[in-house]
Design an enzyme around this catalytic site. Structure first.
Site, PDB file in Angstrom:
ATOM      1  N   PHE A  35      -0.711 -16.438  -4.509  1.00  0.00           N
ATOM      2  CA  PHE A  35       0.255 -15.800  -5.273  1.00  0.00           C
ATOM      3  C   PHE A  35       1.650 -16.604  -5.137  1.00  0.00           C
ATOM      4  O   PHE A  35       1.985 -16.939  -3.775  1.00  0.00           O
ATOM      5  CB  PHE A  35       0.610 -14.547  -5.083  1.00  0.00           C
ATOM      6  CG  PHE A  35       1.710 -13.742  -5.824  1.00  0.00           C
ATOM      7  CD1 PHE A  35       1.571 -13.402  -7.286  1.00  0.00           C
ATOM      8  CD2 PHE A  35       3.169 -13.307  -5.262  1.00  0.00           C
ATOM      9  CE1 PHE A  35       2.398 -13.192  -8.117  1.00  0.00           C
ATOM     10  CE2 PHE A  35       4.007 -13.005  -6.166  1.00  0.00           C
ATOM     11  CZ  PHE A  35       3.746 -12.633  -7.536  1.00  0.00           C
TER      12      PHE A  35
ATOM     13  N   ASP B  10      -2.835 -11.338   3.160  1.00  0.00           N
ATOM     14  CA  ASP B  10      -2.153 -10.851   2.042  1.00  0.00           C
ATOM     15  C   ASP B  10      -2.700  -9.669   1.303  1.00  0.00           C
ATOM     16  O   ASP B  10      -3.834 -10.290   0.635  1.00  0.00           O
ATOM     17  CB  ASP B  10      -1.197 -11.951   0.957  1.00  0.00           C
ATOM     18  CG  ASP B  10      -0.380 -11.027   0.096  1.00  0.00           C
ATOM     19  OD1 ASP B  10      -0.712 -10.069  -0.154  1.00  0.00           O
ATOM     20  OD2 ASP B  10       0.442 -11.794  -0.585  1.00  0.00           O
TER      21      ASP B  10
ATOM     22  N   TYR C 185       3.920  -1.125  -4.195  1.00  0.00           N
ATOM     23  CA  TYR C 185       3.983  -0.828  -5.409  1.00  0.00           C
ATOM     24  C   TYR C 185       2.774  -0.978  -6.468  1.00  0.00           C
ATOM     25  O   TYR C 185       3.062  -0.718  -7.616  1.00  0.00           O
ATOM     26  CB  TYR C 185       5.516  -1.271  -6.125  1.00  0.00           C
ATOM     27  CG  TYR C 185       5.457  -2.942  -6.292  1.00  0.00           C
ATOM     28  CD1 TYR C 185       4.929  -3.636  -7.144  1.00  0.00           C
ATOM     29  CD2 TYR C 185       6.453  -3.611  -5.231  1.00  0.00           C
ATOM     30  CE1 TYR C 185       4.937  -5.176  -6.925  1.00  0.00           C
ATOM     31  CE2 TYR C 185       6.610  -4.895  -5.300  1.00  0.00           C
ATOM     32  CZ  TYR C 185       5.927  -5.470  -6.266  1.00  0.00           C
ATOM     33  OH  TYR C 185       6.033  -7.011  -5.990  1.00  0.00           O
ATOM     34  N   LYS C 186       1.853  -1.559  -5.961  1.00  0.00           N
ATOM     35  CA  LYS C 186       0.557  -1.562  -6.868  1.00  0.00           C
ATOM     36  C   LYS C 186      -0.151  -0.313  -6.544  1.00  0.00           C
ATOM     37  O   LYS C 186       0.152   0.798  -7.023  1.00  0.00           O
ATOM     38  CB  LYS C 186      -0.152  -3.178  -6.381  1.00  0.00           C
ATOM     39  CG  LYS C 186       0.792  -4.219  -6.729  1.00  0.00           C
ATOM     40  CD  LYS C 186       0.200  -5.510  -6.125  1.00  0.00           C
ATOM     41  CE  LYS C 186       0.997  -6.497  -6.532  1.00  0.00           C
ATOM     42  NZ  LYS C 186       1.564  -7.028  -8.146  1.00  0.00           N
TER      43      LYS C 186
ATOM     44  N   ARG D  58      -5.447  -9.525 -17.948  1.00  0.00           N
ATOM     45  CA  ARG D  58      -5.640  -8.985 -16.545  1.00  0.00           C
ATOM     46  C   ARG D  58      -5.765  -7.559 -16.558  1.00  0.00           C
ATOM     47  O   ARG D  58      -4.744  -6.863 -17.154  1.00  0.00           O
ATOM     48  CB  ARG D  58      -4.625  -9.268 -15.495  1.00  0.00           C
ATOM     49  CG  ARG D  58      -4.820  -9.138 -14.077  1.00  0.00           C
ATOM     50  CD  ARG D  58      -4.041  -9.718 -13.213  1.00  0.00           C
ATOM     51  NE  ARG D  58      -2.627  -8.877 -13.297  1.00  0.00           N
ATOM     52  CZ  ARG D  58      -1.997  -8.891 -12.181  1.00  0.00           C
ATOM     53  NH1 ARG D  58      -2.206  -9.722 -11.097  1.00  0.00           N
ATOM     54  NH2 ARG D  58      -0.670  -8.030 -12.055  1.00  0.00           N
TER      55      ARG D  58
END
Lengths: 409, 409
Positions: free
Chosen positions: B125, B196, B221-222, B368
């Protein structure tokens, strides 16, 4: 000596008095700690519910664009800019004051090489000093922190000074530095200047652009009433933005964050100082506090702030209590707080809190009283000093339950 | 090919099905983007109102102690620890993933000198790569970033490798790395490892302590459902804490923040990685999401996640649509998402959104679809593939309004 009836009359004619009804102020409490944590605007909880249920809950990921979350750091930043004399595009809400200090100091030190000194004031708020120390270590000691007495700042700026890092209003005694004069002095000697506005923004007029300030940071949870741990803000003057390199290179500061490129390229404007994804909940809560401040003329805020401070000092002096005044006697030299000193300061503050008057204590012996003109009344000041007098007259502080523990900024 | 009636039967016997009623899920929407922004737990807005009105509003500054705000970063951290196999005192909620990466990488690089390479995976990322690049610049190039194909990580760890920085589940294709094996390999070769967990925490079992992981960060927040821009977390193994130096030296990481000392001294434990004052609003919202996850067995979450993913792939393959599968076919090699590739991926996602199926697009050609087992149903998958089939059969994506714009992680 002003009577309580006269204080009531001042409240009745106070042009800012109508603002207090926009805050939740607990019954029976005199709150003189808005310089630590500002009071709750009544609009905040409804606004949060609306954000959470209607935006996050219903728009889900689409909220970033349909509800413009992505631009909130800059939009709320521009609003704060109106409070601190900054034209649009120079203020960003992001992260904490500490992180923002690191961002700006790192960029400033690189820009000013081979100058290597971060010059600050003795007794600056610890995070300002700690972050400068951390940057020194992180950079392999390509910079170092030096502190001097605030009165000697200008004389101490020399050819080694990369950046002058000052807090305009001292957190411990409320003394205010001369932003215009010191900024000019730094520039004459080739240094950049970074002002910490933690105790300035929302409390007194600040003129960043007019003073030609380079950099600034500030706090969202004091006079901006953004809530506990509200995000902070940073300011980078337009002219400096293209030259100031971001080192805290999170993905949202990238020129094209959604291109997901492998290499960092900074955004063109103030957005390069974004780092990670900002908390939208905190940003919206902060916006509620800022919106209220924008409705009040800053001159009126300053006028009342000084009047409240003068009244506090007059009443304390009149009561002949056993305190030393730690703050400047003249309003122009103060921010929006008045500090007293007493060896039993901690216990006295605890005894005052028991009486419903909330000030705070700062090590080693400072009693700190902050004035938030949007919701503090003249009678609050009168009642606070009456309570302080009662505490001192009866030595109420001299009880085991008021022994020293931690307090919070 | 599973029928919709069979999908309904799977939902009826799903032990996690009762969790979906704890989320606000908009009518008529199939939400397969919880890996970008998790859905709203119903408890969150009431909890925020309670925090704002009863705690901030009424306790004011006293909330830091009477409502234990000060310890929230560690308390919520410990709760997240239970989701990622970390014993207490090793996880802290703070700042953003980007900032936490910088904290841990800076400490790791110093500890590992003269080793100087941060080794990461190609296509990690972007913020992970950018932060490593920023640290290289900030440290005067005492470290540098090197990336290799994920399959070559172990072979690439050598005597120059200071720290291996990997995302367990690839954001773009959902491929999952072998945490235990790669961690062991890094340690054999004298490197530290930093994982991560942005797409792992709350989505699949993670065993940080059991794998002897050194460092980790992750996103709130995921799959943790903490809300837009929720604070992130960091993990530092107990054994490493006293040796890992904090360089982002904000005042709350000090050994005695309320002593207001002039020089930074790190706190003894995980609190040294605090920096500025944390946002209490965001922390409490995150806690609501984490609390829900703690009620569900992680094995059941993983089982359902893989079943949803397998079903999605089966149905897409059965429909003979014109997609390449970008994710590993076997569940063990995946996180909790399945990605497809198509040259018109962006427009196809827009057309799907128009039909109420929310997935997302990642440049250059990736569609996705994330699966959040607490609130996604088997019928959601069936309906999503039916919608995808309709979009492709009618070439619905081939319309001007679906032309490419920005999307958001």
């Amino acid at each position: 000596m002003l009577s309580r009836a006269e204080a009531l009359a001042l409240d009745a004619s106070d042009p800012l008095a109508p603002f207090s009804k926009h805050f939740l102020l607990p019954q029976g409490i005199v709150y003189l700690d808005g310089n630590s944590l500002g009071a709750l605007p009544l609009a905040t909880s409804d606004r949060l519910v609306q954000l959470v249920r209607k935006q996050w809950g219903e728009a889900l990921i689409g909220g970033w664009t349909t509800h413009d979350w992505l631009t909130l750091p800059r939009r709320v930043g521009d609003k704060i800019g109106r409070l601190i004399g900054a034209d649009t595009g120079q203020v960003l809400v992001a992260d904490s004051t500490s992180i923002n200090l690191l961002k700006l100091l790192a960029g400033a030190v690189e820009l000013q090489a081979p100058r290597s000194v971060i010059l600050s004031q003795d007794g600056n708020f610890p995070t300002d000093l700690y972050i400068a120390q951390g940057l020194a270590a992180l950079s392999g000691h390509r910079c170092r922190l030096r502190t001097v007495n605030p009165s000697e700042i200008c004389a101490a700026i020399d050819a080694e000074t990369a950046v002058v890092l000052l807090t305009e209003v001292d957190y411990r005694n409320g003394a205010r530095l001369d932003m215009a004069a010191i900024t000019a002095c730094a520039h004459e000697r080739g240094a950049l200047i970074l002002w910490d506005l933690a105790h300035s923004a929302g409390a007194l007029p600040v003129a960043l652009d007019a003073c030609a300030v380079d950099l600034a940071v500030g706090c969202g949870y004091k006079y901006l009433n953004g809530g506990p741990g509200a995000p902070a803000f940073l300011y980078v003057a337009h002219a400096l933005q293209p030259r100031l390199r971001p080192f805290l290179t999170g993905w949202l500061g990238h020129a094209e964050p959604f291109a997901f490129e492998a290499d960092y390229r900074p955004a063109a404007g103030i957005e390069r100082f974004l780092c990670g994804t900002p908390s939208i909940l905190s940003l919206v809560a902060l916006e509620c506090g800022v919106d209220l401040l924008l409705e009040a003329p800053m001159d009126a805020i300053r006028h009342k702030s000084l009047a409240l401070g003068d009244l506090f000092i007059d009443l304390v002096e009149g009561a002949r209590l056993d305190f030393a005044l730690a703050s400047p006697r003249e309003g122009e030299g103060r921010g929006s707080q008045v500090c007293l000193r007493h060896p039993q300061g901690y216990a006295i503050i605890q005894a005052l809190i028991r009486r419903g008057v909330i000030g705070d204590f700062r090590s080693p012996d400072v009693l700190r009283f902050g004035f938030a003109p949007l919701y503090n009344r003249y009678t609050d000041i009168w009642d606070a000093v009456a309570a302080l007098t009662a505490v001192m007259d009866a030595a109420e502080w001299d009880r085991p339950e008021f022994m020293r523990r931690q307090s919070v900024t």
